[in-house]
Write a protein that holds these residues in place. Structure first.
Motif, short mmCIF file in Angstrom:
data_model
loop_
_atom_site.label_atom_id
_atom_site.label_comp_id
_atom_site.label_asym_id
_atom_site.label_seq_id
_atom_site.Cartn_x
_atom_site.Cartn_y
_atom_site.Cartn_z
N UNK A 336 0.84 -1.20 0.00
CA UNK A 336 0.00 0.00 0.00
C UNK A 336 0.87 1.25 0.00
N UNK A 337 0.27 2.40 -0.30
CA UNK A 337 1.02 3.65 -0.24
C UNK A 337 1.60 3.86 1.15
N UNK A 338 0.78 3.64 2.17
CA UNK A 338 1.24 3.84 3.53
C UNK A 338 2.34 2.85 3.88
N UNK A 339 2.25 1.62 3.37
CA UNK A 339 3.27 0.62 3.64
C UNK A 339 4.62 1.02 3.07
N UNK A 340 4.65 1.55 1.87
CA UNK A 340 5.88 2.02 1.26
C UNK A 340 6.50 3.15 2.09
N UNK A 341 5.65 4.08 2.52
CA UNK A 341 6.16 5.22 3.28
C UNK A 341 6.57 4.81 4.69
N UNK A 342 5.87 3.84 5.27
CA UNK A 342 6.18 3.40 6.63
C UNK A 342 7.55 2.71 6.68
N UNK A 343 8.00 2.16 5.57
CA UNK A 343 9.30 1.50 5.53
C UNK A 343 10.46 2.47 5.63
N UNK A 344 10.18 3.76 5.47
CA UNK A 344 11.22 4.78 5.61
C UNK A 344 11.43 5.10 7.09
N UNK A 345 12.63 5.49 7.48
CA UNK A 345 12.92 5.65 8.92
C UNK A 345 12.39 6.94 9.55
N UNK A 346 12.11 7.97 8.77
CA UNK A 346 11.71 9.24 9.33
C UNK A 346 10.34 9.16 10.00
N UNK A 347 10.14 9.97 11.05
CA UNK A 347 8.86 9.99 11.75
C UNK A 347 7.83 10.85 11.04
N UNK A 348 8.28 11.97 10.50
CA UNK A 348 7.40 12.88 9.75
C UNK A 348 8.18 13.39 8.55
N UNK A 349 7.55 13.37 7.39
CA UNK A 349 8.26 13.88 6.21
C UNK A 349 7.26 14.27 5.13
N UNK A 350 7.81 14.87 4.10
CA UNK A 350 7.04 15.38 2.96
C UNK A 350 7.60 14.76 1.71
N UNK A 351 6.73 14.34 0.79
CA UNK A 351 7.20 13.66 -0.41
C UNK A 351 6.36 14.08 -1.61
N UNK A 352 6.99 14.08 -2.76
CA UNK A 352 6.32 14.37 -4.03
C UNK A 352 5.51 13.13 -4.45
N UNK A 353 4.21 13.24 -4.61
CA UNK A 353 3.40 12.07 -4.98
C UNK A 353 3.77 11.50 -6.34
N UNK A 354 4.34 12.32 -7.22
CA UNK A 354 4.76 11.82 -8.53
C UNK A 354 5.91 10.85 -8.38
N UNK A 355 6.82 11.13 -7.44
CA UNK A 355 7.93 10.21 -7.18
C UNK A 355 7.42 8.93 -6.55
N UNK A 356 6.41 9.07 -5.73
CA UNK A 356 5.82 7.90 -5.09
C UNK A 356 5.16 7.00 -6.13
N UNK A 357 4.43 7.59 -7.04
CA UNK A 357 3.78 6.81 -8.11
C UNK A 357 4.82 6.11 -8.97
N UNK A 358 5.92 6.80 -9.26
CA UNK A 358 6.97 6.21 -10.10
C UNK A 358 7.64 5.04 -9.39
N UNK A 359 7.71 5.10 -8.05
CA UNK A 359 8.35 4.03 -7.30
C UNK A 359 7.58 2.72 -7.43
N UNK A 360 6.28 2.80 -7.60
CA UNK A 360 5.47 1.60 -7.78
C UNK A 360 5.54 1.07 -9.21
#
Length: 398
Positions: A336-360
């Motif tokens: 899931x989107x949240x699962x991908x982001x949860x795998x990152x170590x930071x507690x709070x962060x900001x990300x470009x959704x276009x980069x997130x889509x490309x990662x999938x």
């Protein structure tokens, strides 16, 4: 997939947010996927303070009663009342009990102290005077509008007297009848009195429009008069649909609420650049939906309506989260989107959704299932309508 977005992760700050957007938005909206968690409001507060100091943004508006919010704005700009009073009376939906909301109001008042009015930070609610089980009487908005117009042109020029409004409105509890939310026959919204009030409200708002050159010079007086008019019309419309017994009823109620929100946001945008905070579902560009019993209800959100009007001058940042363990929301599945982001170590962060889509890549992410009715996961299909994603890894227990 984590490797594909690690270098796109940034701190949740004004520079990162504004640097990602193609144009400076008039309305910058930050959504949240659930209500009642102060950690999400702390993120909001931090970002608003940074936007005030670094971007010059001066107004914050939240998903709270637009009429009650005037009390908060009076306090933060002029010190009218006390902090305890405005927290009790200036918020709807129970938001006044939030420590994070209290800190926001306290900070705004402290920042405005000793500054000229032109440099004040301002507060507004942009929701209608609506609660989950009821809608307010239109009395406050209608009588305030009537009084404003009487002061401007004299009572003799108005389409009705204050006494007529009072008679037609009757007792407020017939408007706020809780049973009307589930039983249309208990609503007063299609009574003869309500029909006459809708005509009179329309006439009062029309008269207000003819006085625009006079009232525009009053600044806040003009803004408030227009707010009274929008709220009166919107409430009467909402009550009309509460009395409806057709299959369209729930969708029209949801749409009427978001239409009120959108009109308030557009009015605030006329005054200057605004930071908006509400549920993701009210701010997204995609069509909103929910299931009520056996019926799936769909409507266009305030964000979708505003985006249609403002184009690139509207920007939407969605917030996602990993866990809310005290509500049974555990670690998200990795697909899931949240699962991908949860795998990152930071507690709070900001990300470009276009980069997130490309990662999938070609593997479309799954929609996370929510065990808690009050939490709405990020919908992968909505990624193209997001300008940024704020992620909060874990929501602490209260």
């Amino acid at each position: 997939m984590v490797t594909g977005i690690t270098d796109a992760v940034q701190a949740v700050d004004a520079a990162a947010v504004m640097g990602l957007l193609p144009a400076r938005p008039r309305l910058l909206a930050l959504g949240e996927p659930t209500h009642g968690e102060d950690v999400l409001l702390d993120v909001r507060n931090d970002l608003f303070r940074a936007l005030v100091e670094e971007d010059g943004r001066q107004t914050i508006t939240i998903e709270s009663d637009c009429m009650a919010g005037l009390l908060v704005d009076d306090y933060v700009t002029s010190g009218t009342g006390t902090l305890d009073e405005v927290m009790e009376r200036g918020f709807s939906h129970g938001w006044g009990a939030s420590a994070a909301n209290r800190e926001l109001v306290r900070w705004m008042r402290a920042r405005n102290e000793g500054r000229p009015a032109s440099e004040h930070v301002r507060f507004a609610g942009f929701d209608g005077p609506l609660e989950i089980t009821e809608a307010a009487s239109p009395r406050q908005a209608l009588t305030a509008l009537h009084r404003c117009l009487a002061d401007q042109v004299g009572a003799y020029s108005l389409p009705c007297t204050a006494e007529t409004l009072d008679r037609l409105l009757g007792a407020d509890d017939r408007w706020t009848e809780p049973a009307a939310m589930m039983n249309p026959s208990r609503s007063v919204g299609r009574s003869a009195d309500a029909r006459e009030l809708r005509v009179l409200a329309d006439e009062l708002v029309a008269l207000l429009g003819t006085l625009a050159p006079d009232l525009a010079a009053t600044g806040d007086g003009w803004d408030r008069a227009r707010l009274y008019g929008r709220t009166a019309i919107g409430l009467l419309r909402y009550h009309y649909w509460m009395a409806d017994d057709s299959p369209a009823r729930l969708a029209r109620l949801a749409g009427a609420r978001d239409q009120m929100m959108a009109e308030n946001l557009l009015a605030l945008a006329e005054r200057g650049d605004v930071f908006v905070h509400a549920h993701n579902g009210h701010l997204q560009r995609a069509k909103s939906s929910m299931r009520m019993g056996e019926q799936r209800v769909e409507w266009w959100s305030a964000g979708a309506l505003v985006s249609t009007r403002l184009g690139p001058e509207y920007a939407f940042l969605a917030t996602g989260l990993g866990t809310i363990r005290h509500h049974g929301v555990d670690v998200p599945p990795g697909d899931t989107l949240e699962g991908l982001l949860y795998a990152l170590p930071e507690e709070r962060f900001f990300v470009d959704p276009r980069r997130l889509a490309a990662a999938f890549g070609d593997a479309a992410p799954a929609l996370r299932a929510s065990p808690y009715f009050g939490y709405a996961p990020l919908d992968p299909g909505h990624l193209p309508g997001m300008d940024g994603i704020v992620f909060v890894r874990d929501v602490p227990r209260p």
